[in-house]
Scaffold this motif. Structure first.
Motif, PDB file in Angstrom:
ATOM      1  N   HIS A 204       0.801  -1.218   0.000  1.00 60.88           N
ATOM      2  CA  HIS A 204       0.000   0.000   0.000  1.00 60.88           C
ATOM      3  C   HIS A 204       0.837   1.274   0.000  1.00 60.88           C
ATOM      4  O   HIS A 204       0.302   2.367   0.167  1.00 60.88           O
ATOM      5  CB  HIS A 204      -0.944  -0.002   1.192  1.00 60.88           C
ATOM      6  CG  HIS A 204      -1.959  -1.108   1.153  1.00 60.88           C
ATOM      7  ND1 HIS A 204      -2.984  -1.147   0.236  1.00 60.88           N
ATOM      8  CD2 HIS A 204      -2.082  -2.235   1.893  1.00 60.88           C
ATOM      9  CE1 HIS A 204      -3.706  -2.241   0.425  1.00 60.88           C
ATOM     10  NE2 HIS A 204      -3.184  -2.909   1.420  1.00 60.88           N
ATOM     11  N   GLY A 205       2.144   1.148  -0.167  1.00 61.41           N
ATOM     12  CA  GLY A 205       2.998   2.329  -0.240  1.00 61.41           C
ATOM     13  C   GLY A 205       3.149   3.044   1.087  1.00 61.41           C
ATOM     14  O   GLY A 205       3.402   4.255   1.121  1.00 61.41           O
ATOM     15  N   GLY A 206       2.986   2.331   2.216  1.00 62.78           N
ATOM     16  CA  GLY A 206       3.153   2.938   3.527  1.00 62.78           C
ATOM     17  C   GLY A 206       1.870   2.926   4.332  1.00 62.78           C
ATOM     18  O   GLY A 206       0.810   2.498   3.862  1.00 62.78           O
ATOM     19  N   PRO A 207       1.926   3.406   5.577  1.00 67.08           N
ATOM     20  CA  PRO A 207       0.751   3.344   6.461  1.00 67.08           C
ATOM     21  C   PRO A 207      -0.433   4.170   5.971  1.00 67.08           C
ATOM     22  O   PRO A 207      -1.586   3.805   6.195  1.00 67.08           O
ATOM     23  CB  PRO A 207       1.288   3.871   7.804  1.00 67.08           C
ATOM     24  CG  PRO A 207       2.529   4.631   7.464  1.00 67.08           C
ATOM     25  CD  PRO A 207       3.109   3.947   6.266  1.00 67.08           C
ATOM     26  N   GLY A 208      -0.163   5.300   5.318  1.00 64.92           N
ATOM     27  CA  GLY A 208      -1.258   6.119   4.822  1.00 64.92           C
ATOM     28  C   GLY A 208      -2.074   5.403   3.762  1.00 64.92           C
ATOM     29  O   GLY A 208      -3.313   5.441   3.776  1.00 64.92           O
ATOM     30  N   GLY A 209      -1.395   4.736   2.846  1.00 66.26           N
ATOM     31  CA  GLY A 209      -2.093   3.974   1.817  1.00 66.26           C
ATOM     32  C   GLY A 209      -2.849   2.794   2.385  1.00 66.26           C
ATOM     33  O   GLY A 209      -3.941   2.450   1.917  1.00 66.26           O
ATOM     34  N   TYR A 210      -2.261   2.178   3.409  1.00 69.11           N
ATOM     35  CA  TYR A 210      -2.909   1.035   4.068  1.00 69.11           C
ATOM     36  C   TYR A 210      -4.218   1.472   4.724  1.00 69.11           C
ATOM     37  O   TYR A 210      -5.270   0.844   4.544  1.00 69.11           O
ATOM     38  CB  TYR A 210      -1.945   0.440   5.085  1.00 69.11           C
ATOM     39  CG  TYR A 210      -2.477  -0.719   5.880  1.00 69.11           C
ATOM     40  CD1 TYR A 210      -3.071  -1.815   5.257  1.00 69.11           C
ATOM     41  CD2 TYR A 210      -2.358  -0.742   7.269  1.00 69.11           C
ATOM     42  CE1 TYR A 210      -3.530  -2.892   5.995  1.00 69.11           C
ATOM     43  CE2 TYR A 210      -2.819  -1.811   8.012  1.00 69.11           C
ATOM     44  CZ  TYR A 210      -3.415  -2.881   7.371  1.00 69.11           C
ATOM     45  OH  TYR A 210      -3.881  -3.944   8.111  1.00 69.11           O
ATOM     46  N   PHE A 211      -4.166   2.579   5.475  1.00 72.77           N
ATOM     47  CA  PHE A 211      -5.383   3.082   6.106  1.00 72.77           C
ATOM     48  C   PHE A 211      -6.398   3.532   5.056  1.00 72.77           C
ATOM     49  O   PHE A 211      -7.608   3.290   5.194  1.00 72.77           O
ATOM     50  CB  PHE A 211      -5.042   4.236   7.054  1.00 72.77           C
ATOM     51  CG  PHE A 211      -6.243   4.906   7.655  1.00 72.77           C
ATOM     52  CD1 PHE A 211      -7.210   4.170   8.325  1.00 72.77           C
ATOM     53  CD2 PHE A 211      -6.412   6.279   7.551  1.00 72.77           C
ATOM     54  CE1 PHE A 211      -8.323   4.786   8.881  1.00 72.77           C
ATOM     55  CE2 PHE A 211      -7.517   6.903   8.103  1.00 72.77           C
ATOM     56  CZ  PHE A 211      -8.485   6.155   8.762  1.00 72.77           C
TER      57      PHE A 211
END
Length: 465
Positions: A204-211
């Protein structure tokens, strides 16, 4: 099976012929589509032949000529760390990309629903940890209450593989970030967000993308009710975004700590579940003696499932009865055996630091079997949770490196599961728990976390022989 609507006479491409891909092919064919497929695996030809579809290399120029849509399987990257070549080709050639979840939501309701007294409803559950247990628990409660229901998605059957719902039936879906990230249609009646911890960050390209992938279920879906775990900042942010004010009971906040205010709250504190609404308590359940839900993390799961079922009109006492008969899921705090006063618990699903920490918090005096394919971030965040660990027995190909990170914990490098179980059993005292909570993926030694858990159970069975 749910036939896909609106595809009759169209040519649809399917990328990936695993479980969800095969179900998508069959559902598309039932909807009157001509299906072509592509799979990178060695069994592609056999799988395509079984389904009666033609293989087409979707990575080549012109592959999407005459194709109305590409349906991709959840496990295939579509953006990070890099899009699959077939998906990049679809973008270049202007072919819309969707997945089986999008097909499900666009195809579920039919004209026959006009004849139902109660339209079917969909409860969709997402989050980092606990979504499988929460989904299964909602399904169990509904079944106990005599409500017709089906369980699908990331657990059980594929979403397109279920039976068309009947009058008043409830479909319970577990949805991963891989599934919610791409779906073009997301319209659950009730959406549940359990919690958020770092996972799948490369995808997801990091935690922001995951959330953001998780949040789509709420932002895009516009559910009638949203059950939101608010123990992390992301959950509190999302609950705030969804609610129009403090008394908006379309949002039910769930926590492992006490919540106060005018809204609708369900929280578990010191082993007791409490429901508060409009400033007063309306129900309380003692969770401490429920064997299928040990530990604070399972109490959080119980709160989320309870809240979802309350939105469906179930009474608190009926839900409480069902909680007591819930046996738990395999590989998730699953009691395998009790031998000589020592409990053997399989939590092979604890594949990351956060889920392992929660498993460790559920028991006292632990002989801890851990290790495997380590995920990003290291084990530092796990160390505060190791106070109840008597000794750790580390497995995995990189067991020695894994063990070196367990500062302050007595460690024995065992490498293999059989050695770890035998050594833990040899040293365990009555009242202690031998716990498999790996805090790591399984793929260095096993095909899946299920296979790892099955090996643990098989090694424990040898102790009883």
């Amino acid at each position: 099976m749910i036939p896909v609507r609106g595809v009759a006479g169209q040519r649809i491409a399917v990328l990936g012929l695993g479980r969800s891909g095969r179900a998508a092919v069959i559902a598309l064919q039932a909807g009157g589509a001509e299906v072509v497929a592509w799979d990178d695996g060695p069994e592609a030809e056999n799988r395509a032949a079984e389904l009666g579809v033609a293989l087409r290399d979707l990575t080549k120029p012109g592959a999407y000529e005459g194709v109305a849509m590409l349906i991709t399987s959840p496990g295939i990257p579509h953006l990070y760390p890099a899009p699959h070549p077939a998906i990049a080709r679809a973008w270049d050639e202007g072919c819309p990309v969707d997945n089986d979840i999008g097909l499900f939501f666009r195809s579920l309701a039919g004209g026959e629903w006009d004849e139902f007294d109660q339209p079917p409803r969909v409860v969709a559950v997402t989050g980092s940890n606990g979504k499988s247990t929460t989904s299964a628990l909602i399904h169990h409660i509904l079944d106990h209450a005599g409500r017709p229901c089906q369980l699908a998605g990331n657990i059980g059957r594929g979403v397109l593989d279920i039976e068309p719902p009947h009058d008043g039936e409830v479909i319970v879906l577990e949805l991963s970030s891989y599934q919610t990230d791409l779906a073009r249609a997301l319209t659950p009646d009730v959406a549940v967000f359990t919690n958020l911890t770092p996972d799948h960050l490369d995808r997801h390209g990091g935690p922001g993308g995951y959330f953001a992938a998780k949040r789509r279920l709420f932002a895009e879906g516009g559910p009638d009710r949203a059950v939101v775990g608010v123990d992390e900042p992301e959950g509190r942010y999302m609950a705030n975004q969804l609610a129009t004010g403090p008394a908006d009971d379309r949002v039910i906040r769930v926590s492992t700590g006490k919540l106060t205010g005018e809204g609708w709250f369900v929280f578990a504190r010191k082993g007791f579940l409490a429901e508060w609404r409009k400033g007063r308590q309306v129900a309380s359940i003692d969770l401490r003696a429920i064997p299928g839900l040990p530990g604070q993390h399972n109490h959080q799961n119980a709160c989320a499932a309870y809240a979802a079922c309350r939105t469906l009109g179930l009474a608190p006492r009926l839900i409480e009865q069902a909680l007591h008969s819930f046996a738990g899921l395999p590989h998730r705090s699953q009691l395998i055996a009790e031998i000589g006063g020592v409990r053997y618990v399989n939590d092979s699903k604890a594949t990351n630091v956060d889920s392992a920490a929660k498993a460790l918090a559920a028991f006292d005096r632990i002989r801890w079997i851990c290790g495997g394919l380590e995920k990003d971030g290291g084990l530092g965040a796990l160390l505060p949770a190791t106070g109840s660990v008597v000794k750790a027995y580390v497995i995995g190909r990189e067991a020695a490196d894994f063990a070196m990170q367990l500062k302050g914990v007595e460690v024995e490098v065992c490498t293999e599961m059989g050695t770890a179980v035998a050594r833990a059993a040899e040293e365990a005292q009555p009242g202690e728990t031998v716990l498999l909570a790996p805090a790591a993926a399984s793929f260095d030694q096993y095909d899946s976390f299920e296979k790892r858990g099955e090996d643990f159970a098989a090694q424990v069975a040898k102790l009883e022989a």
